[in-house]
Design an enzyme around this catalytic site. Sequence first.
Site, PDB file in Angstrom:
ATOM      1  CD  GLU A   1      -2.925  -1.279   0.353  1.00 51.14           C
ATOM      2  OE1 GLU A   1      -3.170  -0.240  -0.312  1.00 51.14           O
ATOM      3  OE2 GLU A   1      -3.566  -2.331   0.221  1.00 51.14           O
TER       4      GLU A   1
ATOM      5  CB  CYS B   1      -1.392   7.341   1.163  1.00 51.50           C
ATOM      6  SG  CYS B   1      -2.712   6.366   1.936  1.00 51.50           S
TER       7      CYS B   1
END
Length: 487
Positions: free
Chosen positions: A255, A289
């Site tokens: 991720e 993010c």
Amino acid sequence: MSSSYFTDLAQQYIDGKWRPGTGSWDIIDFNPYDGEKLASITIATVDEVDEAYRAAARAQRPWAATNAYARRTVFENVLRLVEEREAEISEILVAEAGGTFGKAAFELHLAKEFLRESIHLSLRPEGRILPSPVDGKENRVYREPVGVVAVISPFNVPFLLSLKSVAPALALGNSVVLKPHQNTPVSGGTVIAKLFEDAGLPPGLLNVVVTDIAEIGDAFLEHPVPRVISFTGSDKVGRHVATVAASHFKRSVIELGGNSAFVVLDDADVDYAVDAAVFSRFVHQGQVCMAANRILVDRSLADEFTEKFVAKVRTLKAGDPRDPQTLIGPVINSQQAEAVSGAVAQAIAEGATALLHGATTDNLVEPSVLADLPLDSALLQQEVFGPVAFINTFDGEAEALRIANDTPYGLSGAVHTRDIERGVAFAKQVVTGMFHVNDATVHDEPIVPFGGEKNSGVGRLNGESTLESFTTTKWISVQHGRSGFPF
């Protein structure tokens, strides 16, 4: 908050024992806002990484054989402990990660939701019996734990992003070795170990090693024990993790960062879009993010949107994250502060207009809003991890789509329009793992697949995706009759 809480947790946690590392140097845990030394942790060596993995391997098989209902009790206890200790954990997050109390509350709310999902996940693995073209044969497909899972977590949302791999991996019958980020070793590591220890998790099933690649190199990745590596962090490091994992035939769930586009079409509700965009860009100082790295506005709405956006950003108080009025706390360290300040200077040098130019004092970076950065700027191709907003205009939906896809990343994004189906049609054409219509770019839910495309990662977490990531299947056939053989 008692400083002893950090001191007590400033250790390695290996095979159910709290112990100092044996490395030759210490990781110093600082408060990013005022520079206060929170703790000093002697790092783990290669030998201690090996001990952690060996302990995890020994503990895993008995754990996998434990009744799933009994395993579930541990997660019920952890959830109860998080609720009881929420104030303490919030203070740790504010002190160590530099987030506000509002951000800590948001993080803990999600963490509790993921723990609730882990309680159910314990009972989710199901086997199947499949037909065979061979008479008398029965095909059984068992779903089993992978064994030992290695988890590497980031500094930005440390408690949640560690827990969302650790908890489901354990719930599914695996054991875990967790390496938290050096800037958040307590909130992303040892506080989680303490919660599971107090909840009754048997020794060896969760190990936390606080260390650095300068000490251990790739030993954490290359060790023969772990079969899955769950990594959350930058694309540069993630590329290396994925490469090493693949070279050792390990599965990886990667991720990584994003460069999310927040798109405002010509029929959007401007006031609502402004609110969603400000949150999407500035939540936790932009150190998320999924944060909106690029705000794209139809030219017909650009003046109104920009004026209201800048006005709202001016109201965001930057300062001490312990102050309930603060919305913008410090970035995580001085290197990050310099990188963000440098990005602002570079954008202005490349021709962007500074509608708001925030000052930088130590690690506190005030918000900046920059308009009309040239579309060929490298800054629009990368993730800027800080409180800086880039606003660009477009002419029509087709151009908006082209700009939104003009990035090596593909994690999240959002589009605002009064026509829901128009928004959905737009979202389906953006190459990204997640996209939201009439909302913010920052979302995470326990049962919805989470992950990115392109340089934003490989694999998915949450719900069924987590089940796939942390279990494997085994085919066992049973011949009830007699097979015929050609020789």
